[in-house]
Scaffold this motif. Sequence first.
Motif, PDB file in Angstrom:
ATOM      1  N   LYS A   1       6.358   8.331   5.308  1.00  0.00           N
ATOM      2  CA  LYS A   1       7.784   8.943   4.040  1.00  0.00           C
ATOM      3  C   LYS A   1       8.194   9.472   4.677  1.00  0.00           C
ATOM      4  O   LYS A   1      10.055  10.114   4.363  1.00  0.00           O
ATOM      5  CB  LYS A   1       6.518   9.388   3.017  1.00  0.00           C
TER       6      LYS A   1
ATOM      7  N   PHE B   1       0.937  -1.166   0.185  1.00  0.00           N
ATOM      8  CA  PHE B   1       0.186   0.064  -0.100  1.00  0.00           C
ATOM      9  C   PHE B   1       1.440   1.021   0.036  1.00  0.00           C
ATOM     10  O   PHE B   1       1.543   1.205   1.089  1.00  0.00           O
ATOM     11  CB  PHE B   1      -0.678   0.295   1.929  1.00  0.00           C
ATOM     12  N   GLU B   2      -0.085   2.385  -0.604  1.00  0.00           N
ATOM     13  CA  GLU B   2       1.166   3.751  -0.717  1.00  0.00           C
ATOM     14  C   GLU B   2       0.040   5.182  -0.774  1.00  0.00           C
ATOM     15  O   GLU B   2      -1.019   4.354  -1.362  1.00  0.00           O
ATOM     16  CB  GLU B   2       2.090   3.956  -2.131  1.00  0.00           C
ATOM     17  N   ASP B   3       0.412   6.226   0.219  1.00  0.00           N
ATOM     18  CA  ASP B   3      -0.609   7.275  -0.274  1.00  0.00           C
ATOM     19  C   ASP B   3       1.031   7.766   0.274  1.00  0.00           C
ATOM     20  O   ASP B   3       2.040   7.850   0.133  1.00  0.00           O
ATOM     21  CB  ASP B   3      -2.026   6.619   0.631  1.00  0.00           C
ATOM     22  N   ASP B   4       0.153   9.129   0.161  1.00  0.00           N
ATOM     23  CA  ASP B   4       0.807  10.125  -0.141  1.00  0.00           C
ATOM     24  C   ASP B   4       1.604  11.102   1.594  1.00  0.00           C
ATOM     25  O   ASP B   4       3.005  11.185   1.732  1.00  0.00           O
ATOM     26  CB  ASP B   4      -0.047  12.000   0.035  1.00  0.00           C
ATOM     27  N   GLN B   5       1.253   9.636   3.050  1.00  0.00           N
ATOM     28  CA  GLN B   5       2.156   9.925   3.749  1.00  0.00           C
ATOM     29  C   GLN B   5       2.876   8.334   4.214  1.00  0.00           C
ATOM     30  O   GLN B   5       3.833   8.988   5.342  1.00  0.00           O
ATOM     31  CB  GLN B   5       0.701   9.680   5.061  1.00  0.00           C
ATOM     32  N   CYS B   6       2.526   7.713   3.976  1.00  0.00           N
ATOM     33  CA  CYS B   6       3.036   6.173   4.451  1.00  0.00           C
ATOM     34  C   CYS B   6       3.109   5.144   3.083  1.00  0.00           C
ATOM     35  O   CYS B   6       2.854   5.196   2.261  1.00  0.00           O
ATOM     36  CB  CYS B   6       2.567   4.968   5.530  1.00  0.00           C
TER      37      CYS B   6
ATOM     38  N   VAL C   1      -3.568   2.651   8.802  1.00  0.00           N
ATOM     39  CA  VAL C   1      -3.316   2.044   7.149  1.00  0.00           C
ATOM     40  C   VAL C   1      -3.084   0.142   8.026  1.00  0.00           C
ATOM     41  O   VAL C   1      -3.563  -1.056   6.783  1.00  0.00           O
ATOM     42  CB  VAL C   1      -2.087   2.276   6.492  1.00  0.00           C
TER      43      VAL C   1
ATOM     44  N   GLU D   1      -4.978  -2.526   5.493  1.00  0.00           N
ATOM     45  CA  GLU D   1      -5.003  -3.468   4.499  1.00  0.00           C
ATOM     46  C   GLU D   1      -4.309  -4.961   5.425  1.00  0.00           C
ATOM     47  O   GLU D   1      -4.876  -5.832   4.645  1.00  0.00           O
ATOM     48  CB  GLU D   1      -2.959  -3.137   4.310  1.00  0.00           C
TER      49      GLU D   1
ATOM     50  N   HIS E   1      -2.225   7.728  11.568  1.00  0.00           N
ATOM     51  CA  HIS E   1      -2.233   7.356   9.907  1.00  0.00           C
ATOM     52  C   HIS E   1      -2.040   5.982   9.861  1.00  0.00           C
ATOM     53  O   HIS E   1      -2.612   5.082   8.990  1.00  0.00           O
ATOM     54  CB  HIS E   1      -1.856   8.702   9.275  1.00  0.00           C
TER      55      HIS E   1
END
Length: 112
Positions: free
Chosen positions: A44, A20-25, A67, A71, A63
């Motif tokens: 990140k 999984f990836e988003d702007d924070q992790c 996640v 996940e 956050h």
Amino acid sequence: MSNCLFCKIAAGEIPSSKVFEDDQCLAFFDIDPQAPTHFLVIPKEHIGSVAEVNADNAGLVAHIFQVIAQETKRLGLDSYRVVSNIGEQAGQSVPHLHFHVLAGRDMTWPPG
Ligand code: AMP
Ligand code: ZN
């Protein structure tokens, strides 16, 4: 941080097997799995370990736990262990905050 392995993975400079990836992790499978399912979740932004969590970055840690809940459900895991090692004696080998998520086998307590 320029010479940090997980900063390089977060920036895509070193490849990883992404969960999984988003702007924070970013969540990615551990290169040396200690259970049938073993992935890591990292911010990140560079944070050295849980010892550097503070009022300014605690929202990012919350956050990451959202996640992890998301996940693990997506992967069909209903029992798992979340571990973060802090410092050398506890076994931390990469000085960038990460949470291990381990599942798929019986776990012992206390941990070794
Ligand atoms: P710790 O020893 O708690 O700091 O955890 C670091 C984890 O990072 C270990 O479980 C390693 O197997 C894992 N690791 C090291 N390099 C990589 C990499 N390039 N890709 C994925 N996992 C890695
Ligand atoms: Zn880093």
